[in-house]
Design an enzyme around this catalytic site. Structure first.
Site, PDB file in Angstrom:
ATOM      1  N   LYS A  30       0.853  -1.203   0.000  1.00 33.77           N
ATOM      2  CA  LYS A  30       0.000   0.000   0.000  1.00 33.77           C
ATOM      3  C   LYS A  30       0.883   1.244   0.000  1.00 33.77           C
ATOM      4  CE  LYS A  30      -3.286   2.593   2.943  1.00 33.77           C
ATOM      5  NZ  LYS A  30      -4.189   2.564   4.116  1.00 33.77           N
ATOM      6  N   ASP A  47      -2.614  10.152   3.801  1.00 31.14           N
ATOM      7  CA  ASP A  47      -4.023   9.782   3.942  1.00 31.14           C
ATOM      8  C   ASP A  47      -4.740  10.791   4.837  1.00 31.14           C
ATOM      9  OD1 ASP A  47      -6.468   8.572   4.149  1.00 31.14           O
ATOM     10  OD2 ASP A  47      -5.772   6.872   5.366  1.00 31.14           O
ATOM     11  N   LYS A  86     -10.199  12.873   8.258  1.00 32.09           N
ATOM     12  CA  LYS A  86      -9.722  12.418   9.559  1.00 32.09           C
ATOM     13  C   LYS A  86      -9.663  13.594  10.536  1.00 32.09           C
ATOM     14  CE  LYS A  86      -6.708   8.565   8.144  1.00 32.09           C
ATOM     15  NZ  LYS A  86      -7.419   7.506   8.875  1.00 32.09           N
ATOM     16  N   ASP A  90       1.510   6.179   5.765  1.00 36.02           N
ATOM     17  CA  ASP A  90       0.543   5.268   5.155  1.00 36.02           C
ATOM     18  C   ASP A  90       1.093   4.586   3.896  1.00 36.02           C
ATOM     19  OD1 ASP A  90      -1.881   4.047   5.584  1.00 36.02           O
ATOM     20  OD2 ASP A  90      -3.061   5.534   4.481  1.00 36.02           O
ATOM     21  N   ASP A 113     -12.284   7.222   3.658  1.00 35.24           N
ATOM     22  CA  ASP A 113     -11.083   6.950   4.453  1.00 35.24           C
ATOM     23  C   ASP A 113     -10.695   5.465   4.389  1.00 35.24           C
ATOM     24  OD1 ASP A 113      -8.936   7.473   6.058  1.00 35.24           O
ATOM     25  OD2 ASP A 113     -10.081   7.688   7.919  1.00 35.24           O
ATOM     26  N   GLU A 136      -9.534   3.839   2.016  1.00 40.53           N
ATOM     27  CA  GLU A 136      -8.981   3.960   0.658  1.00 40.53           C
ATOM     28  C   GLU A 136      -7.930   2.893   0.348  1.00 40.53           C
ATOM     29  OE1 GLU A 136      -7.733   5.442   3.212  1.00 40.53           O
ATOM     30  OE2 GLU A 136      -5.616   5.013   2.895  1.00 40.53           O
ATOM     31  N   ARG A 173      -7.881  -0.322   0.863  1.00 40.64           N
ATOM     32  CA  ARG A 173      -8.440  -1.517   0.218  1.00 40.64           C
ATOM     33  C   ARG A 173      -8.825  -1.240  -1.229  1.00 40.64           C
ATOM     34  NH1 ARG A 173     -12.924  -1.898   4.832  1.00 40.64           N
ATOM     35  NH2 ARG A 173     -11.236  -0.851   5.935  1.00 40.64           N
TER      36      ARG A 173
HETATM   37  N1  BES Z   1      -4.400   4.377   6.908  1.00 42.48           N
HETATM   38  C1  BES Z   1      -5.582   4.145   7.652  1.00 42.48           C
HETATM   39  C2  BES Z   1      -5.383   3.117   8.752  1.00 42.48           C
HETATM   40  C3  BES Z   1      -4.649   3.563   9.978  1.00 42.48           C
HETATM   41  C4  BES Z   1      -5.232   4.422  10.885  1.00 42.48           C
HETATM   42  C5  BES Z   1      -3.408   3.063  10.257  1.00 42.48           C
HETATM   43  C6  BES Z   1      -4.560   4.792  12.022  1.00 42.48           C
HETATM   44  C7  BES Z   1      -2.732   3.414  11.406  1.00 42.48           C
HETATM   45  C8  BES Z   1      -3.310   4.297  12.294  1.00 42.48           C
HETATM   46  C9  BES Z   1      -6.684   3.639   6.744  1.00 42.48           C
HETATM   47  O1  BES Z   1      -6.685   4.142   5.459  1.00 42.48           O
HETATM   48  C10 BES Z   1      -7.963   4.032   7.368  1.00 42.48           C
HETATM   49  O2  BES Z   1      -8.214   5.204   7.451  1.00 42.48           O
HETATM   50  N2  BES Z   1      -8.760   3.069   7.793  1.00 42.48           N
HETATM   51  C11 BES Z   1      -9.985   3.349   8.444  1.00 42.48           C
HETATM   52  C12 BES Z   1     -11.009   2.375   7.935  1.00 42.48           C
HETATM   53  C13 BES Z   1     -12.398   2.698   8.364  1.00 42.48           C
HETATM   54  C14 BES Z   1     -12.866   3.957   7.683  1.00 42.48           C
HETATM   55  C15 BES Z   1     -13.287   1.549   8.028  1.00 42.48           C
HETATM   56  C16 BES Z   1      -9.776   3.198   9.947  1.00 42.48           C
HETATM   57  O3  BES Z   1      -9.059   2.295  10.370  1.00 42.48           O
HETATM   58  O4  BES Z   1     -10.301   4.026  10.678  1.00 42.48           O
HETATM   59 ZN    ZN Z   2      -4.870   4.733   4.744  1.00 45.10          ZN
HETATM   60 MN    MN Z   3      -7.741   5.983   5.329  1.00 43.26          MN
END
Ligand code: BES
Ligand code: ZN
Ligand code: MN
Length: 506
Positions: free
Chosen positions: A252, A257, A264, A275, A334, A336, A338
Site C-alpha cells: 500500500k 491519507d 480524519k 501510510d 477513508d 482507501e 483496500r
Molecule cells: N491508513 C488508515 C489506517 C490507519 C489508521 C493506520 C490509524 C494506522 C493508524 C486507513 O486508510 C484508514 O483510514 N482506515 C480506516 C477504515 C475505516 C474507515 C473503516 C480506519 O481504520 O479508521
Molecule cells: Zn490509509
Molecule cells: Mn484511510
C-alpha cells in the site's frame, strides 16, 4: 555501518583492538583461563553484576584487555527475548562519544546465528539517523562493528542475511519517515527505478493514463482528489528460471491519507505520512534481494497516490467499477487502502504467482487488536499462513494469524453495488481483509495489516522498517523449499552465477 564477522574466542577478544568491547554473558557462562573470564568471575563474586538480561557493568582498562572500554552485558537465558533486551541496552553505549570501532563478542552464547541476527539488527537500528529534512541531526561516531563468534563458518549465512536485511530495513525506514511532500508517488517511483540499477531487478512505472486503460477504477477513484499524479510501480527480481512462478508482494503506497471527504481528525494526522510503509517495505525487500540474490522470482507492485479532499474527490456513496469488474460503493473515503489494493490484486493475477502477499497500514482496528508487537496476518491457505508465522518468529519480526470466516463479510453488503468498502466498527481489520479476499480469486494469498507495527509514536516517533525482516525470511525459506524441485527437473540452462548460499541459513 560497516559490519564484520570474525572468529573470536574469549582470549582473542581480550587482545582485540577497538574502542569498546561488549561481552554478552549468559547465565550458563563457563569461565575459562583468560582475562575476560576472570573479569566476569570477579564481578559476579563481588555481587557487582549479574547475568540478568540487560544488566551492565562498565569497566575501564581492565587488566589484560586491549580495549579501553569493556562492557559486560547480561544475556539472561540467551532466549531471543533476553538477547533483544541485552542488545537494546547496549545501543545507548554504542552512541557514546569516542566509540568508532566496537567489538560485540557473542562467543559465550549457544545460538550463534540467532545472536548474530539480533546483534546486527540492533546495531543497525541504533545507528539509523534521519537527516533528509534535518541535516544537523547528529550522525553516530561509530563506524565499524565487529561481531565475534566462536564458529565463524556456522554463523556466516545468518550474518550475511542480517546485513542485507539491515540495508533493506534501513531503506524502508527512510522512505517511511520522509514527509509526504518529500515522498510523493513520483519520488517513490524514482526510488523504485533506482533499485533497478541492479542487473537482476527491473522496474516499470505506469502513470494515470495507463492505469485508466487497465480499468483500475478503484485506484483511480482514490487518486482523483489529489494534484499529485498516481503512480503504479512494478518491480521484478529474477533469481530463478523465468518459468518459475514468482511471489508477488503488494505494498500500500498512500503517500498521505487525509481520509478524503470522510476527513480524519486533526490530532496526529501527520502520522498518515506513514501510510506508504507497506510500499516502503516492498522497496526494502528488493534492496535486500539485490544483496542476497536468492534463487527465486519476486514481483513487487505498489499503487502509490495521495488520499485528499478536493472538489474533484470521490464522495461517500459514489460507486466505482474495479478492474475485476465488481462495483464498489465507497461509503467511507477513508477506507482507501483496500481500494488501491483491490485493483492491484487483480493485476497480480497475470503473473500466475505461487503466492501473493499484500502489506498495508490498513486499519486502526488492527492497532487496537494487536498493538505494536505483532502485525496482523491473514491467509487463505494454511501452509502460507504457517510459513509467514514461522518467518516472523525466526526473524523476530512477529505476526499473528487472524480469521477469515465468511460471516465477517456480512457487513460489506451494499444495496447499490456488488460490495461496500466498509462494514461496521466491529472487527475492522478482519472486514477489511474480507473485502480484499473478494479480489484474489484462487490465488494463494496472504495479507499483512501493519498499521500497528510500521511506525512508533512518541519520543522515538519514526518508521520501523517492518516487516522487511519477516518478508526476506519468507522469501529465502521459499527459495530453499523450491530448490529440491529444481534439481529433479531436467537441467536446461547453466546454474545461476551466484548460488543462494544464504538461503539455507542454519
Ligand atoms: N491508513 C488508515 C489506517 C490507519 C489508521 C493506520 C490509524 C494506522 C493508524 C486507513 O486508510 C484508514 O483510514 N482506515 C480506516 C477504515 C475505516 C474507515 C473503516 C480506519 O481504520 O479508521
Ligand atoms: Zn490509509
Ligand atoms: Mn484511510
Amino acid at each position: 555501518m560497516n559490519f564484520e564477522l570474525k572468529a573470536l574466542s574469549l582470549s582473542s577478544a581480550a587482545v582485540a583492538k577497538c574502542d569498546l568491547l561488549v561481552l554478552l554473558v549468559p547465565q550458563a557462562f563457563e569461565p575459562a583461563q583468560d582475562p575476560l573470564s576472570a573479569l566476569v568471575e570477579a564481578a559476579v563474586r563481588h555481587g557487582d553484576w549479574s547475568h540478568a538480561a540487560g544488566k551492565q557493568l562498565h569497566c575501564y582498562r581492565p587488566a589484560g584487555v586491549q580495549a579501553r572500554r569493556v562492557l559486560l552485558v547480561g544475556a539472561g537465558s540467551g532466549s531471543q527475548r533476553d538477547l533483544r533486551t541485552a542488545l537494546g541496552s547496549v545501543s545507548a553505549v554504542l552512541k557514546a562519544e569516542g566509540v568508532q570501532h566496537a567489538v560485540l563478542c557473542l562467543s559465550a552464547l549457544d545460538d550463534a546465528p540467532a545472536a548474530v541476527r539480533a546483534s546486527v539488527h540492533s546495531v543497525a537500528d541504533a545507528s539509523y539517523v534521519y537527516t533528509l529534512t534535518k541535516p544537523q541531526a547528529k550522525a553516530l561516531g561509530l563506524q565499524k562493528v565487529t561481531v565475534g563468534v566462536a564458529d565463524k563458518h556456522a554463523a556466516t549465512p545468518a550474518f550475511e542475511q542480517a546485513v542485507a536485511v539491515a540495508l533493506g530495513q534501513g531503506l524502508a525506514k527512510e522512505w517511511g519517515n520522509r514527509p509526504a511532500n518529500h515522498a510523493t508517488p513520483t519520488l517513490l517511483a524514482q526510488a523504485a527505478k533506482d533499485l533497478a540499477k541492479d542487473a537482476d531487478i527491473d522496474c516499470k512505472v505506469h502513470g494515470p493514463k495507463e492505469v485508466a486503460k487497465l480499468g483500475m477504477g478503484a485506484f483511480l477513484a482514490v487518486a482523483q482528489g489529489s494534484k499529485e499524479p498516481l503512480q503504479f510501480i512494478e518491480l521484478s527480481y529474477q533469481g530463478a528460471a523465468k518459468s518459475q512462478a514468482p511471489v508477488v508482494l503488494v505494498g500500500k503506497g498512500i503517500t498521505f491519507d487525509t481520509g478524503g471527504i470522510s476527513l480524519k481528525p486533526a490530532a496526529a494526522m501527520d502520522e498518515m505520512k506513514f501510510d506508504m510503509c507497506g510500499a516502503a517495505s516492498v522497496l526494502g525487500v528488493f534492496r535486500s534481494l539485490a544483496e542476497l540474490k536468492p534463487a527465486i522470482n519476486v514481483v513487487g507492485l505498489i499503487p502509490a497516490c495521495e488520499n485528499m479532499p478536493d472538489g474533484g474527490a470521490i464522495k461517500p456513496g459514489d460507486v466505482v467499477t474495479s478492474m475485476s469488474g465488481q462495483t464498489i460503493e465507497i461509503l467511507n473515503t477513508d477506507a482507501e487502502g483496500r481500494l488501491v489494493l483491490c485493483d492491484t490484486l487483480t493485476y497480480a493475477e497475470r503473473f500466475k504467482p505461487s503466492a501473493v502477499v499484500d502489506i498495508a497500514t490498513l486499519t486502526g482496528a488492527c492497532v487496537i487488536a494487536l498493538g505494536g508487537v505483532r502485525s496482523g496476518m491473514y491467509a487463505n491457505e494454511d501452509s502460507l499462513g504457517q510459513a509467514l508465522l514461522h518467518a516472523g518468529e525466526k526473524s523476530q519480526d512477529l505476526c499473528w494469524q487472524m480469521p477469515l470466516d465468511d460471516d465477517y463479510a456480512e457487513g460489506l453488503k451494499s444495496n447499490f453495488a456488488d460490495v461496500g468498502n466498509v462494514a461496521g466498527r466491529a472487527g475492522g481489520s478482519i472486514t477489511a481483509a474480507k473485502f480484499l479476499q473478494r479480489f484474489v480469486g484462487t490465488m494463494r494469498w496472504a495479507h499483512l495489516d501493519i498499521a500497528g507495527t510500521a511506525w512508533k509514536e512518541g519520543a522515538s516517533k519514526g518508521a520501523t522498517g517492518r516487516p522487511v525482516p519477516l518478508l526476506v525470511q519468507y522469501l529465502l525459506d521459499s527459495a530453499a523449499a523450491a530448490k529440491p524441485v529444481k534439481t529433479t527437473t531436467k537441467p536446461k540452462s547453466a546454474p545461476r552465477k551466484a548460488p543462494a548460499k544464504t538461503a539455507k541459513a542454519e
